[in-house]
Scaffold this motif. Structure first.
Motif, PDB file in Angstrom:
ATOM      1  N   GLU A 263      -6.223  -8.417  -4.319  1.00 53.02           N
ATOM      2  CA  GLU A 263      -5.735  -8.224  -5.690  1.00 53.02           C
ATOM      3  C   GLU A 263      -4.342  -7.602  -5.686  1.00 53.02           C
ATOM      4  O   GLU A 263      -3.472  -7.983  -6.475  1.00 53.02           O
ATOM      5  N   LEU A 264      -4.139  -6.645  -4.795  1.00 57.55           N
ATOM      6  CA  LEU A 264      -2.839  -5.978  -4.697  1.00 57.55           C
ATOM      7  C   LEU A 264      -1.749  -6.987  -4.374  1.00 57.55           C
ATOM      8  O   LEU A 264      -0.655  -6.953  -4.946  1.00 57.55           O
TER       9      LEU A 264
ATOM     10  N   ARG B 190     -15.168   2.091  -6.660  1.00 53.93           N
ATOM     11  CA  ARG B 190     -15.759   0.803  -7.022  1.00 53.93           C
ATOM     12  C   ARG B 190     -17.216   0.691  -6.561  1.00 53.93           C
ATOM     13  O   ARG B 190     -17.896  -0.275  -6.911  1.00 53.93           O
TER      14      ARG B 190
ATOM     15  N   GLN C 282       0.820  -1.206   0.000  1.00 54.65           N
ATOM     16  CA  GLN C 282       0.000   0.000   0.000  1.00 54.65           C
ATOM     17  C   GLN C 282       0.861   1.268   0.000  1.00 54.65           C
ATOM     18  O   GLN C 282       0.528   2.253  -0.662  1.00 54.65           O
TER      19      GLN C 282
ATOM     20  N   ASN D  71     -11.285  -7.170  -1.200  1.00 54.36           N
ATOM     21  CA  ASN D  71     -10.963  -7.574  -2.573  1.00 54.36           C
ATOM     22  C   ASN D  71      -9.767  -6.800  -3.113  1.00 54.36           C
ATOM     23  O   ASN D  71      -8.876  -7.367  -3.757  1.00 54.36           O
ATOM     24  N   PHE D  72      -9.750  -5.495  -2.852  1.00 52.00           N
ATOM     25  CA  PHE D  72      -8.651  -4.647  -3.335  1.00 52.00           C
ATOM     26  C   PHE D  72      -7.309  -5.101  -2.764  1.00 52.00           C
ATOM     27  O   PHE D  72      -6.322  -5.245  -3.497  1.00 52.00           O
TER      28      PHE D  72
ATOM     29  N   VAL E  33      -6.434   2.843   0.438  1.00 51.77           N
ATOM     30  CA  VAL E  33      -7.599   1.969   0.329  1.00 51.77           C
ATOM     31  C   VAL E  33      -8.844   2.787  -0.014  1.00 51.77           C
ATOM     32  O   VAL E  33      -9.612   2.430  -0.913  1.00 51.77           O
TER      33      VAL E  33
ATOM     34  N   ASN F  27      -8.924   3.972  -3.662  1.00 53.82           N
ATOM     35  CA  ASN F  27      -9.104   2.899  -4.643  1.00 53.82           C
ATOM     36  C   ASN F  27     -10.432   2.173  -4.512  1.00 53.82           C
ATOM     37  O   ASN F  27     -10.915   1.591  -5.487  1.00 53.82           O
ATOM     38  N   VAL F  28     -11.010   2.209  -3.326  1.00 55.71           N
ATOM     39  CA  VAL F  28     -12.242   1.450  -3.095  1.00 55.71           C
ATOM     40  C   VAL F  28     -13.492   2.287  -3.358  1.00 55.71           C
ATOM     41  O   VAL F  28     -14.487   1.782  -3.895  1.00 55.71           O
TER      42      VAL F  28
ATOM     43  N   GLU G 205     -15.259  -4.557  -0.600  1.00 52.58           N
ATOM     44  CA  GLU G 205     -14.383  -4.112  -1.682  1.00 52.58           C
ATOM     45  C   GLU G 205     -12.955  -3.869  -1.205  1.00 52.58           C
ATOM     46  O   GLU G 205     -11.993  -4.084  -1.948  1.00 52.58           O
ATOM     47  N   ALA G 206     -12.806  -3.408   0.045  1.00 51.90           N
ATOM     48  CA  ALA G 206     -11.454  -3.216   0.589  1.00 51.90           C
ATOM     49  C   ALA G 206     -10.720  -4.546   0.678  1.00 51.90           C
ATOM     50  O   ALA G 206      -9.531  -4.641   0.343  1.00 51.90           O
TER      51      ALA G 206
END
Length: 429
Positions: A416-417, A150, A81, A412-413, A143, A146-147, A409-410
């Motif tokens: 993925e990261l 979405r 991050q 998931n993010f 976070v 980026n979230v 979503e956090a």
């Protein structure tokens, strides 16, 4: 030479004792994370901090090896991050950090010096605490940035939840949940899923036989709150992920629930506590601000100094807030209204702005403070407590849905990261 060996070698130094030169390792690389590294000293620092906190709370802990694994995972996620923050040009200035610390101290009803002494007594090193807090603020912003994009919530979704809550009777209960995640890879095959299910079933057996939930969470969970014993904090049932809210309906304190399957893996929940004080009243403030955005032309220090001068003049009644805002503020949404932001809950604003509004008395002018938007001064013009009317209920329901989606979503993010990164964990020496 491998990259890992090359990086590790750079962190070794030689020291001379008498006439004999002897190598002494002052730190070593514990993991390579894309273009950066996790150091052994950072892992040790987290493990020791978890042990201190557990001792203070009388909490039992898993083995040192399990603590080390969790600490390493936490640092890998933080490192990724921070690298993204660097690519995004995201920074937390010393002034912004100082404002946050001042707000934390005020929240605990301590002076800055008393708070500093408390940190030193509990953690030993105030500067390390400051930098850890700076990292936490940066990672939270990464976070969030980026979230948020979405998440889309339609008016129809809000209407549907309001109708459902009215039909079922809106629950005022809040739940303090414990969470354990037995993760599965994104491209998991049948064997991966079966192995994860077996581990989840074993965790359930341990918990049902009386094992401490927080201890098992620290040892086994892949969730973001693993090192906190899986403690997710207090949530209304409508703020939780749907998977959780449906599973805990009708359950009581201390129940163990799961395993629940999602795309991330198998979830196990415990209800640590239940309370019924989800108050319908809403506290609002009517506030205004002046925003200056640092640029090539306007330096950080100049922006702060200008706002400090504005604040001094306003306190002496030598200037009018609305006129200053119209002339100087760079917030297009409030500039023409003299900086006014209208009535709102302080919680809708970014943390530094929220904390400043919560701290201010009516008509008090703040000191300049920094957010990700720039430098501000703010004033609270009025405060009120209002009933959750229809419009406010819609706002509350919107936030409930947003909070639920945000958590999902956090997760998931962050997953993925990690999956897109090059990560190499070194073996212990």
């Amino acid at each position: 030479m491998k990259l890992s060996q090359l990086i590790a070698a750079t962190l070794l130094c030689c020291t001379s004792i008498s006439a004999v030169a002897a190598e002494r390792e002052i730190d070593r690389v514990a993991a390579i994370v894309d273009n950066s590294v996790v150091l052994e000293s950072d892992i040790v620092d987290i493990v020791e901090r978890v042990k201190r906190n557990a001792a203070a709370q009388g909490q039992t802990l898993p083995s040192d090896a399990a603590l080390r694994t969790q600490a390493t995972e936490r640092l890998i996620s933080t490192n990724l991050q921070l690298q993204m923050a660097q690519r995004m040009g995201m920074q937390i200035s010393d002034s912004q950090l100082d404002d946050t610390i001042r707000n934390i101290a005020a929240g605990e009803k301590l002076s800055l010096e008393a708070f500093r002494q408390q940190v030193v007594a509990e953690e030993g090193n105030y500067e390390r605490f400051r930098e850890r807090l700076r990292e936490e603020m940066i990672t939270n912003e990464v976070v969030r940035a980026n979230v948020q994009r979405r998440i889309y919530i339609s008016p129809q979704e809000v209407d549907s939840l309001i109708k459902l809550m009215e039909e079922q009777g809106a629950s005022k209960e809040q739940y303090n949940l414990g969470h354990i995640l037995i993760a599965i890879p994104a491209q998991a095959g049948t064997d991966d899923v079966n192995q994860a299910k077996e581990r989840a079933d074993k965790v359930m057996e341990l918990l049902r036989s009386g094992s401490d939930f927080k201890r098992i969470a620290i040892a086994s969970s892949s969730g973001a709150k693993a090192l906190e014993g899986g403690d997710l904090g207090w949530m209304n049932i409508n703020e939780m992920p749907s998977l959780f809210s449906e599973a805990i309906r009708g359950r009581k304190k201390s129940d163990i629930i799961g395993p629940l399957r999602s795309g991330a893996g198998f979830h196990i929940l415990s209800i640590f506590d239940i309370r019924g004080d989800n108050v319908a009243d809403i506290k609002e403030v009517r506030s205004r601000h002046i925003l200056l955005k640092p640029s090539i032309i306007l330096s950080e220090e100049r922006a702060r100094t200008m706002l400090a001068e504005f604040a001094a003049k306003l306190r002496q009644d030598d200037s009018d807030f609305a006129e200053l805002a119209k002339q100087h503020s760079e917030d297009p949404g409030s500039k023409l209204n003299g900086g006014e932001l209208g009535w709102a809950e302080a919680d809708i604003f970014v943390p530094a702005f929220r904390d400043t509004l919560n701290r201010l008395e009516i008509n008090e002018i703040s000191e300049p403070f920094r957010t990700e938007h720039g430098w501000h001064i703010a004033q609270v013009m009025e405060k009120r407590t209002v009933d959750a009317t229809a419009d406010k209920k819609r706002e509350q329901v919107y936030r409930m849905i947003f909070n639920r989606r945000y958590g999902e979503e956090a997760t998931n993010f962050l997953r993925e990261l990690r999956e897109e990164a090059h990560i190499e964990v070194m073996s212990e020496q």
